[in-house]
Design a protein around this motif. Sequence first.
Motif, short mmCIF file in Angstrom:
data_model
loop_
_atom_site.label_atom_id
_atom_site.label_comp_id
_atom_site.label_asym_id
_atom_site.label_seq_id
_atom_site.Cartn_x
_atom_site.Cartn_y
_atom_site.Cartn_z
N THR A 72 0.83 -1.19 0.00
CA THR A 72 0.00 0.00 0.00
C THR A 72 0.88 1.26 0.00
O THR A 72 2.07 1.21 0.35
CB THR A 72 -0.94 0.04 1.22
N ASP A 117 -4.26 -0.31 -3.69
CA ASP A 117 -5.23 0.26 -2.75
C ASP A 117 -6.06 -0.88 -2.16
O ASP A 117 -6.21 -1.94 -2.76
CB ASP A 117 -6.18 1.23 -3.47
N GLN A 120 -8.62 -3.08 -4.29
CA GLN A 120 -8.23 -3.03 -5.71
C GLN A 120 -7.78 -4.42 -6.14
O GLN A 120 -6.88 -5.00 -5.54
CB GLN A 120 -7.09 -2.03 -5.91
#
Length: 161
Positions: A72, A117, A120
Motif C-alpha cells: 500500500t 489500494d 483493488q
Amino acid sequence: RSCHLMSFRGYTILLDCGIHPGRSGMDALPFLDTVELSSVDLLLVSHFHIDHAAGVPYLTEKTDFRGRVFMTHPTKAVMRVLLSDYIRLLPEGSTEGNMLYDENDLQACCEKIELVDFHQVVEHGGIRFWCYNAGHVLGAAMFMIEIGGGRTLYTGGYSLE
C-alpha cells in the motif's frame, strides 16, 4: 523475520520479506538462499515494520529476484523513512561487508514497488489478489490471493514465538 513462500499450480509468491531485528548482516535475512528467487512471481508486503519489510531492498537489489513487488502507499512511504534510518543508524564500524544494502539500493528498490489500494483487484498471469485493511498500523494490509479458483488470506500478523 517474516517471509513466507507460497507455491501453487506453477506460481510462486513471497509474503513479506523482513529481517530479524536482533541479528545483523546476512544472519538477519530470511533463508532466501533456499528459494529459486528468479522464479518468484510476486512479493506482497503486508506492512512497514522491520521484521516484515526490511529485507525488500536486499531482495530486489542483491539477488536474482525479478518479480513484481506490491504494497500500500502508506506502507511504502513509511518503509522508505524507516529503512533510511535503519541504514543511517547501523552501529559505528559497520562495513560494506556486513551492510545488507545502502541508500542507493533503497532508492532503486522503492522505484520498483507498485502500489495497491484496499479492495483493488490486481491480476498477474494466473494470480489475482486484493487487500483489506488489517488495522495493525497505518497502511497494513491482509492479502487475499486467488490462484486457480483457490483462495488464501495472508494476514501478515502472527507469531510462532
